[in-house]
Design an enzyme around this catalytic site. Structure first.
Site, PDB file in Angstrom:
ATOM      1  N   HIS B  60       0.859  -1.372  -0.011  1.00 42.80           N
ATOM      2  CA  HIS B  60      -0.057  -0.018   0.027  1.00 42.80           C
ATOM      3  C   HIS B  60       0.928   1.269   0.040  1.00 42.80           C
ATOM      4  O   HIS B  60       1.217   1.641   1.169  1.00 42.80           O
ATOM      5  CB  HIS B  60      -0.912   0.054   1.243  1.00 42.80           C
ATOM      6  CG  HIS B  60      -1.921   0.787   1.154  1.00 42.80           C
ATOM      7  ND1 HIS B  60      -3.231   0.686   1.714  1.00 42.80           N
ATOM      8  CD2 HIS B  60      -2.144   2.159   0.576  1.00 42.80           C
ATOM      9  CE1 HIS B  60      -4.037   1.555   1.599  1.00 42.80           C
ATOM     10  NE2 HIS B  60      -3.391   2.693   1.053  1.00 42.80           N
ATOM     11  N   HIS B  62       1.086   5.253  -2.157  1.00 40.87           N
ATOM     12  CA  HIS B  62       0.885   6.362  -2.830  1.00 40.87           C
ATOM     13  C   HIS B  62       1.870   6.886  -3.490  1.00 40.87           C
ATOM     14  O   HIS B  62       2.586   7.778  -2.715  1.00 40.87           O
ATOM     15  CB  HIS B  62      -0.193   7.446  -2.305  1.00 40.87           C
ATOM     16  CG  HIS B  62      -1.362   6.693  -1.579  1.00 40.87           C
ATOM     17  ND1 HIS B  62      -2.533   6.571  -2.473  1.00 40.87           N
ATOM     18  CD2 HIS B  62      -1.475   6.007  -0.285  1.00 40.87           C
ATOM     19  CE1 HIS B  62      -3.576   5.858  -1.662  1.00 40.87           C
ATOM     20  NE2 HIS B  62      -2.972   5.749  -0.523  1.00 40.87           N
ATOM     21  N   LEU B  63       2.154   6.961  -4.790  1.00 40.29           N
ATOM     22  CA  LEU B  63       3.330   7.654  -5.448  1.00 40.29           C
ATOM     23  C   LEU B  63       2.824   8.979  -6.202  1.00 40.29           C
ATOM     24  O   LEU B  63       3.881   9.655  -6.654  1.00 40.29           O
ATOM     25  CB  LEU B  63       4.097   6.446  -6.348  1.00 40.29           C
ATOM     26  CG  LEU B  63       4.536   5.064  -5.558  1.00 40.29           C
ATOM     27  CD1 LEU B  63       5.045   4.209  -6.724  1.00 40.29           C
ATOM     28  CD2 LEU B  63       5.237   5.617  -4.581  1.00 40.29           C
ATOM     29  N   ARG B  64       1.734   9.271  -6.264  1.00 43.43           N
ATOM     30  CA  ARG B  64       1.272  10.439  -6.827  1.00 43.43           C
ATOM     31  C   ARG B  64       1.672  10.836  -8.441  1.00 43.43           C
ATOM     32  O   ARG B  64       1.325  11.871  -8.682  1.00 43.43           O
ATOM     33  CB  ARG B  64       1.848  11.565  -5.949  1.00 43.43           C
ATOM     34  CG  ARG B  64       1.726  11.580  -4.379  1.00 43.43           C
ATOM     35  CD  ARG B  64       0.232  11.526  -4.345  1.00 43.43           C
ATOM     36  NE  ARG B  64      -0.089  11.603  -2.603  1.00 43.43           N
ATOM     37  CZ  ARG B  64      -1.039  11.069  -2.146  1.00 43.43           C
ATOM     38  NH1 ARG B  64      -2.037  10.442  -2.806  1.00 43.43           N
ATOM     39  NH2 ARG B  64      -1.185  11.161  -0.801  1.00 43.43           N
ATOM     40  N   ASN B  94      -5.216   5.769  -6.899  1.00 43.94           N
ATOM     41  CA  ASN B  94      -5.668   7.126  -6.707  1.00 43.94           C
ATOM     42  C   ASN B  94      -4.901   8.395  -7.133  1.00 43.94           C
ATOM     43  O   ASN B  94      -4.847   9.266  -6.493  1.00 43.94           O
ATOM     44  CB  ASN B  94      -6.372   7.287  -5.399  1.00 43.94           C
ATOM     45  CG  ASN B  94      -5.197   7.565  -4.433  1.00 43.94           C
ATOM     46  OD1 ASN B  94      -4.322   6.912  -4.689  1.00 43.94           O
ATOM     47  ND2 ASN B  94      -5.503   8.148  -3.218  1.00 43.94           N
ATOM     48  N   ASP B 154      -8.741   2.680  -2.889  1.00 38.50           N
ATOM     49  CA  ASP B 154      -8.141   3.260  -1.660  1.00 38.50           C
ATOM     50  C   ASP B 154      -8.396   4.858  -2.043  1.00 38.50           C
ATOM     51  O   ASP B 154      -7.745   5.589  -2.650  1.00 38.50           O
ATOM     52  CB  ASP B 154      -6.750   2.803  -1.626  1.00 38.50           C
ATOM     53  CG  ASP B 154      -6.424   3.295  -0.311  1.00 38.50           C
ATOM     54  OD1 ASP B 154      -6.678   3.106   0.703  1.00 38.50           O
ATOM     55  OD2 ASP B 154      -5.349   4.214  -0.332  1.00 38.50           O
ATOM     56  N   ASP B 308       0.876   2.621   3.898  1.00 38.25           N
ATOM     57  CA  ASP B 308      -0.037   3.571   3.349  1.00 38.25           C
ATOM     58  C   ASP B 308       0.855   5.070   3.418  1.00 38.25           C
ATOM     59  O   ASP B 308       0.346   6.061   3.524  1.00 38.25           O
ATOM     60  CB  ASP B 308      -1.152   3.721   4.201  1.00 38.25           C
ATOM     61  CG  ASP B 308      -2.270   4.618   3.642  1.00 38.25           C
ATOM     62  OD1 ASP B 308      -2.324   5.110   2.358  1.00 38.25           O
ATOM     63  OD2 ASP B 308      -3.303   4.948   4.409  1.00 38.25           O
ATOM     64  N   HIS B 312       2.503  14.230   0.749  1.00 39.55           N
ATOM     65  CA  HIS B 312       1.804  15.373   0.407  1.00 39.55           C
ATOM     66  C   HIS B 312       2.650  16.508   0.210  1.00 39.55           C
ATOM     67  O   HIS B 312       3.435  16.998   1.048  1.00 39.55           O
ATOM     68  CB  HIS B 312       0.720  15.876   1.360  1.00 39.55           C
ATOM     69  CG  HIS B 312      -0.582  14.908   1.018  1.00 39.55           C
ATOM     70  ND1 HIS B 312      -1.350  14.834   0.031  1.00 39.55           N
ATOM     71  CD2 HIS B 312      -1.206  14.046   1.921  1.00 39.55           C
ATOM     72  CE1 HIS B 312      -2.291  13.823   0.254  1.00 39.55           C
ATOM     73  NE2 HIS B 312      -2.042  13.349   1.346  1.00 39.55           N
TER      74      HIS B 312
END
Lengths: 311, 433
Positions: B60, B62-64, B94, B154, B308, B312
């Site tokens: 899990h 998030h690599l953006r 996402n 997710d 996760d 940001h």
């Protein structure tokens, strides 16, 4: 006194009493023909309001002006996040203009705390989301004290939409610090999360039964109930709310003679408070508005001018 | 290309030398330097005092990229992953655009290969645009070069029970699994940001009650039973969810689950100062939940640790708490947190860490080359850990492009020393090789 006024936790009993005492002096000034004091001459205070407000904003504005501060109102509603600007950038931009004090109202809880970490100016919380509204609690205490004397040992009921009330949260701290006993009253759906353990650790009571509480109190504070809450399923109808939790004409009769009635406004007459109660001799509603200016003058005085002679 | 690891503690097999040739483990035992030398070992790693684990696998992240390359790219996220000891990571869908087509999935795969620090395996969206309404092209993503097997919306919950049922049924055709972000949007809406309880009441922050997670977990294990399919519960955060999963596993329902390092260590009270660094979804929970999650990870009810990792940009965190972006960094610190919290307390041994951070996540994701035992003939995806190293986390040293690091300033025991991806060091002595 701390540098900012962000929460009622920033003031101890002595600090609150100092503000209330000074507010009495300010109240006298307010009754003079010429109301200006030179105390904050040369200081600039910005009312930075991210949320609509008439009475709090104008109250701070008048308070600042009577102390000879330069007061500027900035309505920042929707101006920041809608343009993609961060709150930090917005407040630092305002502060960079050379502002001494920021009076901030924001729809999000904690905003004033965050802002205080980002700017050098003195920050006064004029209401942050559902969290706190310290000057409201101070003016409530001031008004009650005017009528009832020392609040030590008095019993205060706070009734209504507790979940969505920053007035509640500041009053719980303020009244506890001043030694009053508080009972909060609301239907279970309008009680804040974790109220049971919170009440136990902070020493106040909770009740779903307004009729059982009212005859024993010295002051009853009615909180505004927004009609929109019905769509959130917090209660079925306005009628049912009034029957359960409104200060109706019938309930008015169950109060003791000396019991005072407060409401932070704006009132929903007929919903949480009957016209007879709002306009009763026991009602402090207009006293609260009048006290608002004096208390805010006092807060500005203590934060900027410190100790010394007032007028 | 050959590489010799000298004297690593192979968990369960004692101190051994490991010889790697062309990305595969070719020999384990006492290997003489001289002999290795005669066979022209290109590189030797002194692993005295280090523990060798199969390369870590993160279910899990998030690599953006695509969309928010200012917050993280596949390359920067891969670097952070390698530093954290990972050899494979799953990249959530996402992004902008959403990974909901074969083409989008292949692009993520290719960008991962280009960075060449970890295997980046795309997760496919369950529904088109993560809208929760129509199924995305699950089959085409599965058939693509990316061979997508894990599907997740997710960031959002697949809240429509009918859509969730169809997704579970559909992925059976190609051995897929649906990873659910369990959050009933009626019980915890997009404003919900603080565990519902006394603190949310005091702070006036919109509450995120545990029940909003638990009702979805309960519903989905029943849907998994009904469909005979596999469901995976992402970032389990409450004791109630653990109870439901424990029950479901006892019934033989095919449910797996993961817990994040932050839910294993950080608690709700950190929100008292309204610092959005600690805003995450699901929110930090009270210590009772944290204790239950640790116990569930130790007893196998929760299968895996997953980060996760949610970078940001700074300005997206510098809003009022309720408006700030939710999420925190996790890739670089995950092993240290698990070491500190689980190994330090005796709840897990290092063999257990290998299970929850490598073997089980690889199996859940269907990654055949990862999470393998350290044995002759196996691909040399390895992580060397210094169990006694003490690290003080410094967010400014991160390989991530973002700085929303909740661990900043914390002292943790246990650190990644080296990472090998198919025999090639990606990290040596804690730095990119």
């Amino acid at each position: 006194m701390k540098r900012h006024l962000l929460s009622m936790n920033d003031l101890d009993r002595q600090g609150i009493l100092a503000i209330l005492d000074t507010a009495e002096t300010m109240h006298d000034v307010q009754r003079r023909e010429v109301k200006k004091l030179p105390t904050l001459r040369g200081r600039t205070v910005v009312n930075l309001f991210f949320e609509d407000s008439t009475r709090t904003r104008s109250s701070f504005e008048i308070a600042g002006k009577w102390l000879s501060a330069d007061v500027i109102n900035i309505s920042a509603k929707g101006s920041s996040t809608s343009k993609g600007e961060s709150l930090r950038d917005t407040v630092r931009t305002v502060a960079a203009m050379g502002v001494d004090g920021l009076v901030i109202r924001h729809g999000a809880s904690g905003a004033a705390h965050q802002v205080a970490q980002w700017v050098d100016a003195v920050v006064i919380n004029a209401g942050d989301g559902l969290h706190e509204h310290p000057t409201q609690a101070l003016l409530d205490a001031y008004s009650m004290r005017q009528r009832l004397g020392d609040l030590q040992g008095l019993h205060v009921a706070i009734v209504g939409d507790l979940t969505h009330s920053r007035v509640l949260r500041s009053n719980l701290i303020c009244l506890k610090t001043l030694g009053a006993h508080v009972t909060v009253v609301a239907p279970p759906t309008l009680m804040p999360s974790g109220i049971e353990t919170w009440a136990r650790s902070d020493g106040f009571d909770t009740s779903y039964d307004l009729d059982a509480v009212l005859p024993g109190v010295d002051a009853v504070m009615m909180l505004r109930v927004q009609r929109e809450r019905m769509s959130g399923g917090y209660f079925p109808t306005a009628r049912e709310y009034t029957v359960g939790y409104g200060l109706t004409r019938e309930r008015l009769r169950t109060l003791q003679k000396h019991t005072v009635i407060c409401h932070p406004g704006p009132m929903n007459r007929g919903l949480e408070i009957a016209a007879d109660a709002a306009d009763a001799a026991q009602s402090l509603v207009l006293d609260q508005v009048s006290a608002g200016v004096a208390v805010r003058m006092s807060v500005l005085y203590h934060l900027f001018a410190g100790e010394g002679s007032v007028a | 290309m050959s590489l010799l690891i000298k004297g690593a503690d192979l968990v369960g097999a004692g101190r051994q030398d490991v010889l790697i040739r062309n990305g595969v483990i070719t020999e384990i035992g006492k290997i003489q330097d001289a002999r290795a030398g005669s066979e022209q070992v290109d590189q030797t790693i002194d692993a005295d005092g280090l523990i060798a684990l199969p390369g870590l696998v993160d279910l899990h992240t998030h690599l953006r990229e695509p969309g928010r390359e200012d917050a993280e790219t596949i390359a920067s996220g891969s670097a952070a992953a390698a530093i954290g000891g990972f050899t494979a990571i799953l990249a959530m869908a996402n992004t902008s655009p959403v990974t909901d087509t074969a083409e989008a999935a292949e692009r993520v795969l290719d960008l991962g290969r280009l960075a060449a620090l970890v295997d980046v395996q795309p997760v496919g969206a369950v529904t088109k645009g993560l809208a929760g309404e129509e199924l995305a092209e699950l089959g085409l993503m599965a058939r693509s070069r990316a061979r997508v097997r894990v599907f997740s919306d997710d960031g959002r919950c697949v809240h429509d029970a009918r859509v969730m049922r169809r997704a579970l049924e559909y992925v059976k055709a190609f051995g897929g699994v649906v990873s659910q972000h369990a959050q009933d949007p009626q019980l915890a809406d997009h404003n919900a940001c603080c565990h519902e309880g006394e603190l949310s009441g005091r702070l006036g922050l919109p509450g995120w009650p545990g029940i909003a997670e638990e009702v979805i977990v309960a519903r989905d294990v029943m849907l998994a039973r009904h469909t005979g399919s596999r469901v995976h519960i992402a970032h389990v955060s409450t004791a109630g969810s653990v109870e439901v999963i424990r029950w479901a596993k006892a019934q033989g329902i095919q449910v797996t689950s993961e817990v994040t390092p932050h839910h294993l260590m950080l608690t709700t009270d950190l929100l008292a100062g309204y610092d959005p660094t600690f805003k995450v979804n699901p929110p930090l929970r009270p210590s009772e939940d944290v204790e239950a999650l640790r116990a569930a990870l130790a007893d196998g009810t929760i299968d895996a640790v997953a980060t996760d990792h949610a970078p940001h940009a700074r300005h997206d965190k510098e809003h009022a708490f309720v408006d700030a972006a939710p999420g925190m960094l996790g890739l670089e610190t995950a092993l240290s947190v698990v070491s500190d919290v689980m190994v330090g307390s005796g709840l897990l041994d290092w063999a257990g860490v290998a299970q929850v951070m490598s073997m089980r996540p690889a199996r859940i994701a269907g990654l055949s080359g990862h999470g393998r035992p350290i044995a002759v003939g196996e691909p040399a995806n390895l992580t060397l850990v210094d169990p006694s190293a003490t690290v003080t986390v410094d967010r400014d040293l991160s390989m991530s492009l973002s700085r929303n690091n909740p661990w900043h300033g914390r002292q943790l025991t246990g650190a990644v020393h080296a990472t090998l991806l198919r025999g090639l060091p990606t990290v040596l002595k804690g730095a990119l090789a």
